[in-house]
Design a protein around this motif. Structure first.
Motif, PDB file in Angstrom:
ATOM      1  N   ALA A  36     -48.941 -18.743  -6.562  1.00 42.58           N
ATOM      2  CA  ALA A  36     -49.113 -20.014  -7.256  1.00 42.58           C
ATOM      3  C   ALA A  36     -48.159 -21.079  -6.714  1.00 42.58           C
ATOM      4  CB  ALA A  36     -48.888 -19.821  -8.755  1.00 42.58           C
ATOM      5  N   SER A  37     -48.589 -22.338  -6.836  1.00 44.30           N
ATOM      6  CA  SER A  37     -47.761 -23.487  -6.465  1.00 44.30           C
ATOM      7  C   SER A  37     -47.334 -24.220  -7.727  1.00 44.30           C
ATOM      8  CB  SER A  37     -48.543 -24.443  -5.560  1.00 44.30           C
ATOM      9  OG  SER A  37     -48.904 -23.835  -4.348  1.00 44.30           O
ATOM     10  N   THR A  38     -46.223 -24.906  -7.636  1.00 47.39           N
ATOM     11  CA  THR A  38     -45.756 -25.722  -8.750  1.00 47.39           C
ATOM     12  C   THR A  38     -45.323 -27.080  -8.222  1.00 47.39           C
ATOM     13  OG1 THR A  38     -44.163 -25.875 -10.580  1.00 47.39           O
ATOM     14  CG2 THR A  38     -43.402 -24.804  -8.567  1.00 47.39           C
ATOM     15  N   ALA A  39     -45.665 -28.138  -8.949  1.00 49.75           N
ATOM     16  CA  ALA A  39     -45.345 -29.499  -8.533  1.00 49.75           C
ATOM     17  C   ALA A  39     -44.058 -29.969  -9.191  1.00 49.75           C
ATOM     18  CB  ALA A  39     -46.491 -30.443  -8.898  1.00 49.75           C
ATOM     19  N   LEU A  64     -44.656 -37.540  -6.734  1.00 49.21           N
ATOM     20  CA  LEU A  64     -44.628 -36.109  -6.455  1.00 49.21           C
ATOM     21  C   LEU A  64     -43.575 -35.851  -5.393  1.00 49.21           C
ATOM     22  CD1 LEU A  64     -45.956 -33.314  -6.937  1.00 49.21           C
ATOM     23  CD2 LEU A  64     -47.486 -33.842  -5.038  1.00 49.21           C
ATOM     24  N   GLN A  65     -42.474 -35.214  -5.785  1.00 48.48           N
ATOM     25  CA  GLN A  65     -41.361 -35.009  -4.860  1.00 48.48           C
ATOM     26  C   GLN A  65     -41.641 -33.868  -3.892  1.00 48.48           C
ATOM     27  OE1 GLN A  65     -37.641 -34.159  -6.782  1.00 48.48           O
ATOM     28  NE2 GLN A  65     -36.455 -34.270  -4.905  1.00 48.48           N
ATOM     29  N   LYS A  66     -42.149 -32.751  -4.425  1.00 43.52           N
ATOM     30  CA  LYS A  66     -42.426 -31.610  -3.558  1.00 43.52           C
ATOM     31  C   LYS A  66     -43.329 -30.618  -4.290  1.00 43.52           C
ATOM     32  CE  LYS A  66     -38.279 -29.090  -5.027  1.00 43.52           C
ATOM     33  NZ  LYS A  66     -37.122 -28.275  -4.613  1.00 43.52           N
ATOM     34  N   THR A  67     -43.920 -29.736  -3.523  1.00 43.56           N
ATOM     35  CA  THR A  67     -44.738 -28.657  -4.072  1.00 43.56           C
ATOM     36  C   THR A  67     -44.161 -27.338  -3.583  1.00 43.56           C
ATOM     37  OG1 THR A  67     -46.718 -30.040  -4.049  1.00 43.56           O
ATOM     38  CG2 THR A  67     -47.052 -27.685  -4.248  1.00 43.56           C
ATOM     39  N   ASP A  68     -43.696 -26.513  -4.491  1.00 48.46           N
ATOM     40  CA  ASP A  68     -43.080 -25.235  -4.142  1.00 48.46           C
ATOM     41  C   ASP A  68     -44.049 -24.088  -4.378  1.00 48.46           C
ATOM     42  OD1 ASP A  68     -40.558 -26.308  -3.465  1.00 48.46           O
ATOM     43  OD2 ASP A  68     -40.034 -26.442  -5.587  1.00 48.46           O
ATOM     44  N   THR A  69     -43.890 -23.029  -3.592  1.00 51.79           N
ATOM     45  CA  THR A  69     -44.661 -21.799  -3.780  1.00 51.79           C
ATOM     46  C   THR A  69     -43.819 -20.801  -4.553  1.00 51.79           C
ATOM     47  OG1 THR A  69     -45.849 -22.145  -1.692  1.00 51.79           O
ATOM     48  CG2 THR A  69     -45.891 -19.927  -2.627  1.00 51.79           C
ATOM     49  N   LEU A  70     -44.401 -20.217  -5.593  1.00 51.13           N
ATOM     50  CA  LEU A  70     -43.697 -19.234  -6.411  1.00 51.13           C
ATOM     51  C   LEU A  70     -44.009 -17.833  -5.878  1.00 51.13           C
ATOM     52  CD1 LEU A  70     -44.454 -20.742  -9.940  1.00 51.13           C
ATOM     53  CD2 LEU A  70     -42.458 -21.137  -8.481  1.00 51.13           C
ATOM     54  N   PHE A  71     -43.066 -17.257  -5.178  1.00 50.32           N
ATOM     55  CA  PHE A  71     -43.274 -15.932  -4.596  1.00 50.32           C
ATOM     56  C   PHE A  71     -42.920 -14.862  -5.626  1.00 50.32           C
ATOM     57  CE2 PHE A  71     -42.776 -18.570  -0.800  1.00 50.32           C
ATOM     58  CZ  PHE A  71     -43.866 -18.158  -0.060  1.00 50.32           C
ATOM     59  N   GLU A  72     -43.809 -14.715  -6.603  1.00 50.42           N
ATOM     60  CA  GLU A  72     -43.634 -13.707  -7.636  1.00 50.42           C
ATOM     61  C   GLU A  72     -44.573 -12.532  -7.367  1.00 50.42           C
ATOM     62  OE1 GLU A  72     -44.435 -15.747 -11.243  1.00 50.42           O
ATOM     63  OE2 GLU A  72     -42.518 -16.830 -11.264  1.00 50.42           O
ATOM     64  N   GLY A 158     -39.043 -21.633   2.608  1.00 51.57           N
ATOM     65  CA  GLY A 158     -39.268 -22.499   3.762  1.00 51.57           C
ATOM     66  C   GLY A 158     -40.578 -22.257   4.463  1.00 51.57           C
ATOM     67  N   LEU A 159     -41.360 -21.266   4.012  1.00 48.75           N
ATOM     68  CA  LEU A 159     -42.655 -20.993   4.627  1.00 48.75           C
ATOM     69  C   LEU A 159     -43.644 -22.114   4.321  1.00 48.75           C
ATOM     70  CD1 LEU A 159     -42.999 -17.177   3.823  1.00 48.75           C
ATOM     71  CD2 LEU A 159     -42.605 -18.192   6.072  1.00 48.75           C
ATOM     72  N   GLU A 160     -44.552 -22.336   5.245  1.00 51.23           N
ATOM     73  CA  GLU A 160     -45.561 -23.394   5.086  1.00 51.23           C
ATOM     74  C   GLU A 160     -46.934 -22.768   4.884  1.00 51.23           C
ATOM     75  OE1 GLU A 160     -47.696 -26.792   7.901  1.00 51.23           O
ATOM     76  OE2 GLU A 160     -45.666 -26.107   8.379  1.00 51.23           O
ATOM     77  N   ARG A 161     -47.648 -23.241   3.875  1.00 50.85           N
ATOM     78  CA  ARG A 161     -48.997 -22.731   3.626  1.00 50.85           C
ATOM     79  C   ARG A 161     -49.907 -23.073   4.806  1.00 50.85           C
ATOM     80  NH1 ARG A 161     -50.545 -20.899  -1.492  1.00 50.85           N
ATOM     81  NH2 ARG A 161     -48.990 -21.237  -3.131  1.00 50.85           N
ATOM     82  N   ALA A 162     -50.729 -22.097   5.209  1.00 46.62           N
ATOM     83  CA  ALA A 162     -51.642 -22.307   6.336  1.00 46.62           C
ATOM     84  C   ALA A 162     -53.099 -22.115   5.942  1.00 46.62           C
ATOM     85  CB  ALA A 162     -51.290 -21.360   7.491  1.00 46.62           C
ATOM     86  N   GLY A 163     -53.364 -21.851   4.658  1.00 46.42           N
ATOM     87  CA  GLY A 163     -54.733 -21.617   4.208  1.00 46.42           C
ATOM     88  C   GLY A 163     -55.100 -20.156   4.283  1.00 46.42           C
ATOM     89  N   ASN A 164     -56.135 -19.762   3.515  1.00 44.03           N
ATOM     90  CA  ASN A 164     -56.616 -18.379   3.509  1.00 44.03           C
ATOM     91  C   ASN A 164     -55.503 -17.399   3.138  1.00 44.03           C
ATOM     92  OD1 ASN A 164     -58.678 -16.455   3.790  1.00 44.03           O
ATOM     93  ND2 ASN A 164     -58.059 -15.981   5.890  1.00 44.03           N
TER      94      ASN A 164
END
Length: 231
Positions: A36-39, A64-72, A158-164
């Motif tokens: 999931a992402s969080t804004a 919108l300052q940033k969008t983080d990925t929640l690595f849960e 620091g990882l970047e979403r790449a889709g899929n």
């Protein structure tokens, strides 16, 4: 009144971005290995206003300052397939070879692709799954469970979403390093980490804030029309 118009308009535009982030999470509620992402929002510049002996601050909306990925860690779901893998470490990833280079995923739903009479382990997009040495993995039967490479990063944020459900390494994440003795469940898949209740609450909050800002835009527009008609 012009300030109120543009302040509310800025809030409306950026809240729509927050709604889009939440909507994307809900859309991937059943996507294997999805994170999931969080804004995160921040205030735009303030203007200092002197009122008598007091100094007031007038805001100019939000952004919108940033969008983080929640690595849960997602819940493991048993499938019984020999080629299904579930990582039990929230900061670990499988590596796949894509046309854009090596990318990393939590989705362990793998299959066999026949290439030149030889079978290779691939992901749902047909990308080769890599071993710990970065080489494609050969497999001859659906009943086999070959050892796959598992990797981690010093800074997963620091990882970047790449889709899929894939991610790209960046200078912020650092290079991938091999995980020795990884915790992998064979015959299981990792469910999406999206919490439906949390996303519904976020959606309601964004929608209410969006409606409030839209109302301010409408009121400001009505007042400007009234003032212009008096000239």
């Amino acid at each position: 009144m012009i300030n109120s118009f543009y302040t509310a308009a800025a809030g409306t535009i950026n809240l729509q971005n927050g709604i889009d982030v939440t909507a994307n999470n809900v859309a991937n509620l059943a996507t294997t290995g999805y994170k999931a992402s969080t804004a995160t929002f921040s205030d735009l510049l303030y203007t200092n206003i002197q009122y008598g002996n007091q100094q007031l601050k007038s805001g100019h909306g939000t952004r919108l300052q940033k969008t983080d990925t929640l690595f849960e860690q997602g819940a493991p779901k048993q499938t019984g397939r020999a080629l299904d893998y579930c990582l039990m470490q929230p900061d670990a990833f499988f590596a796949v070879q894509t046309k854009d280079g090596v990318q990393y995923t939590r989705n362990g739903n793998f299959h066999i692709s026949l290439e030149h009479d030889k079978g290779y382990l691939v992901d749902s997009a047909g990308n080769h799954v890599l071993d710990a040495n970065g080489h494609p993995i050969s497999v001859a039967s659906e009943n086999e469970s070959p050892t796959v490479g598992v990797f981690s990063f010093s800074n997963t944020g620091g990882l970047e979403r790449a889709g899929n459900t894939c991610f790209k390494a960046t200078t912020l994440s650092g290079n991938a390093s091999v995980v020795r003795n990884p915790e992998v469940k064979n015959g299981f898949l990792e469910d999406s980490s999206v919490d439906n209740a949390d996303q519904m609450v976020s959606m309601i909050e964004y929608q209410r804030a969006f409606q409030f800002n839209s109302k301010i835009v409408q009121i400001s527009d009505d007042i400007m029309q009234t003032v212009n008609s008096l000239r």
